[in-house]
Write a protein that holds these residues in place. Structure first.
Motif: not given
Length: 399
Positions: A74-85, A136-140, A145-146, A371-375
């Motif tokens: 959902d974030k990949m589809l709706s949030d332009p600032s989301y970096r992960a895939y 999730q922080a790693e993926m972003d 992150g991990l 939490w990941a988005a705030a890192q």
């Protein structure tokens, strides 16, 4: 359909606990029957003997994987600032959950079992015990992150829980996993090495090398083939002559099982049998789990926010590479639905408790993403770190 083949369906009029009481009263006859079944290559009833908290834990793990996947899509589809895939694992949750539930996941590193993953690693990681927030922080690409933001999705790892890492290439992890199995045997440990691989791994040399070496050396090695029918955009029949890829393992003299990968309890039964064999010095096992991925090969093309699965056109595949009816047919046998219905049928949960568990998991996932988005993000120059064992590479200055 027998109770053994479909352990989530109780005998008519007999609950799970009632069935176990009947089996206990049968005494040696029941034990003899189970022994004969296993001797004939059938799978035992191991899941039925698990305590209630372990069974509830399996459903919770499936739900944690599912809602992590859905939230990311959902974030990949709706949030332009989301970096992960991601290469999504939704639809295959019962495989990772059932296998890892049969492993030793807690304790010192020299005692826990290890898992090697694929480029579709999130389900394996969560089932093995990787921290969701750090993953999730790693993926972003976050510096906390991990793996410090260097691994992203396809190279995440956490050896502290025995998750040895994802693999961006198809196949090499299998050979490395047999190396771990050899190390365990060489030092007299009863640890087990597991590798997950998709149907596409059959066509790689690593597949056959790993199986051959594991059989020749009788290693404590378990190969879990997640046959989701497609590698990227081609049906596995284009590269494999077998209907059951497990036939290839049998050719090496390795015990092989084909299980319903949508049923976590069938997967657990097969994995428990394989782990017991490996710990006892009985050598490798091959498990082929027939399963299905709900999203396309990677990312979220064809998906819609708030809706599970991807349907229709995928621009990377040029066309719709699988029928929508096929996707929907597999979704009728959803791992979440099967696990939940089983536990309700066995009296482990009631519908209200099952819903409460899912609500708790959704809140946990939302917290992990927040939490990941705030890192802090990685710095560009961080890409030059860890190039050498010692020292750093200085950024090139442009005049």
């Amino acid at each position: 359909m027998s109770l053994q083949d479909k352990p989530h369906r109780a005998e008519a009029g007999v609950s799970r606990r009632g069935f176990l009481q009947v089996a206990a009263l049968a005494g040696s006859a029941a034990s003899l029957g189970a022994g004969i079944a296993r001797a004939e290559g059938k799978i035992g009833y191991f899941a039925m003997d698990l305590p209630d908290d372990r069974l509830r834990g399996m459903l919770r793990t499936i739900l944690r994987i599912r809602w992590h996947e859905r939230t990311m899509a959902d974030k990949m589809l709706s949030d332009p600032s989301y970096r992960a895939y991601n290469h999504f694992y939704a639809g295959q949750e019962a495989v990772a959950t059932g296998v890892c539930a049969a492993l030793r996941n807690d304790g010192p590193f020299d005692q826990i079992d290890v898992v090697y993953s694929t480029h579709r690693p999130t389900g394996h990681a969560l089932a093995k015990g990787v921290d969701m927030k750090k993953m999730q922080a790693e993926m972003d690409f976050r510096s906390t992150g991990l793996n410090g933001g260097f691994a992203a999705e396809m190279h995440i790892s956490d050896p502290s829980v025995g998750f040895m890492g994802a693999d961006g290439m198809i196949g090499p992890g299998h050979v490395i996993a047999t190396g771990s199995a050899f190390a365990f045997r060489a030092r007299g440990s009863d640890q087990v090495s597991v590798v997950f691989g998709g149907d596409g791994t059959y066509a790689t040399p690593h597949f056959h090398s790993a199986l051959n070496n594991a059989r020749m050396l009788e290693l404590p090695f378990i190969y879990v083939c997640e046959n989701n029918l497609y590698h990227q955009y081609a049906h596995y029949s284009f590269s494999c002559p077998h209907s059951d890829i497990a036939d290839a393992a049998r050719a090496y003299g390795i015990p092989a099982r084909v299980v319903d990968g949508q049923d976590v309890f069938q997967v657990y039964n097969a994995a428990k049998e394989a782990v017991d064999r490996a710990r006892a010095g009985g050598g490798p096992t091959f498990i082929e789990a027939k399963t299905y991925r709900y999203y396309n090969h990677w990312g979220a093309p064809g998906a819609t926010v708030g809706q599970l699965g991807a349907f229709g056109y995928d621009p990377l595949a040029i066309t719709s590479f699988r029928p929508e009816r096929e996707v929907r047919a597999w979704m009728q046998r959803d791992p979440v639905d099967i696990a939940r219905a089983t536990l309700i049928d066995w009296g482990i949960l009631d519908p209200a408790a099952a819903q409460a568990m899912e609500d708790e998991v959704k809140a946990e996932v939302a917290e992990a993403f927040a939490w990941a988005a705030a890192q802090p993000l990685c710095n560009p120059e961080d890409g030059l770190r860890h190039v050498f064992a010692e020292g750093v590479v200085l950024p090139r200055q442009i005049a």
